[in-house]
Design a protein around this motif. Structure first.
Motif, PDB file in Angstrom:
ATOM      1  N   UNK A  49      14.057  -1.152   1.165  1.00  0.00           N
ATOM      2  CA  UNK A  49      14.689   0.117   1.510  1.00  0.00           C
ATOM      3  C   UNK A  49      13.689   1.243   1.727  1.00  0.00           C
ATOM      4  N   UNK A  50      12.436   1.037   1.315  1.00  0.00           N
ATOM      5  CA  UNK A  50      11.392   2.038   1.526  1.00  0.00           C
ATOM      6  C   UNK A  50      10.555   1.738   2.752  1.00  0.00           C
ATOM      7  N   UNK A  51      10.785   0.593   3.371  1.00  0.00           N
ATOM      8  CA  UNK A  51       9.970   0.208   4.515  1.00  0.00           C
ATOM      9  C   UNK A  51      10.318   1.070   5.731  1.00  0.00           C
ATOM     10  N   UNK A  52       9.278   1.488   6.448  1.00  0.00           N
ATOM     11  CA  UNK A  52       9.439   2.283   7.676  1.00  0.00           C
ATOM     12  C   UNK A  52      10.135   3.613   7.398  1.00  0.00           C
ATOM     13  N   UNK A  53       9.854   4.185   6.249  1.00  0.00           N
ATOM     14  CA  UNK A  53      10.458   5.451   5.862  1.00  0.00           C
ATOM     15  C   UNK A  53       9.383   6.464   5.481  1.00  0.00           C
ATOM     16  N   UNK A  54       9.626   7.730   5.815  1.00  0.00           N
ATOM     17  CA  UNK A  54       8.820   8.805   5.275  1.00  0.00           C
ATOM     18  C   UNK A  54       9.355   9.147   3.888  1.00  0.00           C
ATOM     19  N   UNK A  55       8.482   9.266   2.920  1.00  0.00           N
ATOM     20  CA  UNK A  55       8.894   9.521   1.548  1.00  0.00           C
ATOM     21  C   UNK A  55       8.400  10.896   1.120  1.00  0.00           C
TER      22      UNK A  55
ATOM     23  N   UNK B 193       0.855  -1.186   0.000  1.00  0.00           N
ATOM     24  CA  UNK B 193       0.000   0.000   0.000  1.00  0.00           C
ATOM     25  C   UNK B 193       0.890   1.235   0.000  1.00  0.00           C
ATOM     26  N   UNK B 194       0.806   2.030  -1.065  1.00  0.00           N
ATOM     27  CA  UNK B 194       1.513   3.302  -1.125  1.00  0.00           C
ATOM     28  C   UNK B 194       0.501   4.395  -0.799  1.00  0.00           C
ATOM     29  N   UNK B 195       0.717   5.086   0.317  1.00  0.00           N
ATOM     30  CA  UNK B 195      -0.183   6.131   0.789  1.00  0.00           C
ATOM     31  C   UNK B 195       0.441   7.498   0.537  1.00  0.00           C
ATOM     32  N   UNK B 196      -0.346   8.399  -0.028  1.00  0.00           N
ATOM     33  CA  UNK B 196       0.135   9.766  -0.270  1.00  0.00           C
ATOM     34  C   UNK B 196      -0.889  10.752   0.288  1.00  0.00           C
ATOM     35  N   UNK B 197      -0.418  11.683   1.108  1.00  0.00           N
ATOM     36  CA  UNK B 197      -1.301  12.653   1.749  1.00  0.00           C
ATOM     37  C   UNK B 197      -1.429  13.894   0.870  1.00  0.00           C
TER      38      UNK B 197
ATOM     39  N   UNK C 206       1.903  16.060   1.440  1.00  0.00           N
ATOM     40  CA  UNK C 206       3.090  15.841   0.623  1.00  0.00           C
ATOM     41  C   UNK C 206       3.916  14.646   1.038  1.00  0.00           C
ATOM     42  N   UNK C 207       3.585  14.044   2.194  1.00  0.00           N
ATOM     43  CA  UNK C 207       4.302  12.851   2.658  1.00  0.00           C
ATOM     44  C   UNK C 207       3.701  11.599   2.038  1.00  0.00           C
ATOM     45  N   UNK C 208       4.539  10.590   1.877  1.00  0.00           N
ATOM     46  CA  UNK C 208       4.094   9.290   1.398  1.00  0.00           C
ATOM     47  C   UNK C 208       4.666   8.211   2.299  1.00  0.00           C
ATOM     48  N   UNK C 209       4.017   7.063   2.296  1.00  0.00           N
ATOM     49  CA  UNK C 209       4.443   5.941   3.136  1.00  0.00           C
ATOM     50  C   UNK C 209       4.113   4.645   2.408  1.00  0.00           C
ATOM     51  N   UNK C 210       5.057   3.713   2.402  1.00  0.00           N
ATOM     52  CA  UNK C 210       4.827   2.410   1.782  1.00  0.00           C
ATOM     53  C   UNK C 210       4.648   1.370   2.874  1.00  0.00           C
ATOM     54  N   UNK C 211       3.504   0.701   2.859  1.00  0.00           N
ATOM     55  CA  UNK C 211       3.219  -0.378   3.807  1.00  0.00           C
ATOM     56  C   UNK C 211       3.424  -1.706   3.077  1.00  0.00           C
ATOM     57  N   UNK C 212       4.211  -2.593   3.679  1.00  0.00           N
ATOM     58  CA  UNK C 212       4.530  -3.874   3.067  1.00  0.00           C
ATOM     59  C   UNK C 212       3.436  -4.897   3.359  1.00  0.00           C
TER      60      UNK C 212
END
Length: 310
Positions: free
Chosen positions: A123-129, A61-65, A84-90
């Motif tokens: 590498x994107x897990x648990x990261x603010x994007x 799940x790629x979430x974008x605010x 403007x933040x995004x988050x990837x949930x595995x």
């Protein structure tokens, strides 16, 4: 012709021939995605639907605010997301959407499955994007394709490589930072990841939870306490959700019998599988499969303390 000439002028005059004409650029861990869905949540209540089934699943799940800051509980750590933040949930990563600053909001969700290259996304897990200009253009392209009235085949042929480019950009060229904790919850650590792997392996090795604890070199009591503290869910519940989601994914393949689905979901017999599915979804396996194939199934996981063969 002037426009064509301008284009040709941008191509370098000299492009050297490679030494080996059979050995080129490769990416063994490139991401290949499939089964992409896109939607928005526009209200606080819609965002925080309190169904465990919405919080644990087999998809990314790629979430974008877009509008409306809020918090996501990710594996036991509260993460603040602003516009403007995004988050990837595995897949199977426990997440829960918490309080937002306003009732009206716009959060964009892109969910998908990965056929290859899941390790690349770690590498994107648990990261603010934070999306850079290129990433934002790719995101807009995804929305345009999704809203396009073309056939599903044409849209799929366009949206899959575009999403792969966006993920590549986020992984290699985007602004990535460690998500900061806003709670006293324990962040994800290597031990919990190892226990997650052991629990999932236990489905197919027929291990009890006691055996999982033994292989993790801890007591059963410690395993239950620490695992639930970090992920917010009991180990038995985590395993049950994994088995149900695996079964639901397999049920979408009409070529598989229910006995085959049961076996591949880690159940020793069809009757045991049937009781499990009925208890967790409220439907018999045949009814659940029919609903899934119609694309009309909504469910709420049971929260009662049943014996889950752990």
């Amino acid at each position: 012709m002037r426009q064509l000439s301008d284009f040709h002028a941008q191509i370098p005059l000299r492009i050297n021939e490679p030494e080996n004409l059979y050995s080129g650029l490769c990416a063994s861990d490139r991401v290949l995605v499939d089964n992409v869905l896109m939607f928005q949540r526009l209200t606080r209540s819609a965002l925080s639907q309190n169904l465990l089934g919405n919080r644990m699943h087999h998809r990314y799940v790629l979430t974008y605010v877009i509008e409306g800051a809020g918090r996501v509980l990710l594996d036991g750590t509260a993460i603040a997301l602003k516009e403007g933040d995004a988050l990837l949930v595995a897949p199977y990563q426990y997440h829960d959407y918490r309080e937002t600053d306003v009732e009206q909001l716009r959060w964009l969700f892109i969910t998908f499955e990965v056929l290859k290259g899941g390790g690349f996304l770690s590498g994107l897990r648990d990261r603010l994007l934070r999306l850079d200009e290129v990433s934002r253009d790719l995101l807009l392209a995804l929305v345009d394709i999704w809203q396009n009235k073309s056939s599903e085949h044409v849209r799929g042929a366009e949206i899959l490589p575009t999403l792969e480019r966006l993920l590549l950009r986020l992984r290699c060229g985007g602004q990535v930072s460690r998500a900061s904790s806003l709670s006293s919850g324990e962040p994800v650590d290597e031990w919990v990841s190892q226990v997650e792997e052991l629990i999932l392996k236990s489905v197919y090795e027929d291990w009890s939870l006691e055996e999982v604890a033994r292989r993790a070199n801890v007591s059963l009591r410690y395993l239950r306490s620490r695992f639930e503290k970090v992920l917010g869910v009991a180990p038995s519940e985590y395993r049950a959700n994994y088995q149900l989601h695996t079964a639901m994914l397999l049920m979408r393949d009409s070529r598989l019998s229910l006995s085959q689905v049961a076996e591949r979901s880690g159940f020793s017999s069809l009757p045991v599988f049937s009781r499990f599915v009925k208890r967790r979804s409220g439907l018999a396996p045949s009814q659940l499969r029919q609903s899934l194939l119609k694309g009309a199934f909504e469910f709420s996981f049971s929260s009662s303390n049943h014996d889950l063969s752990m």
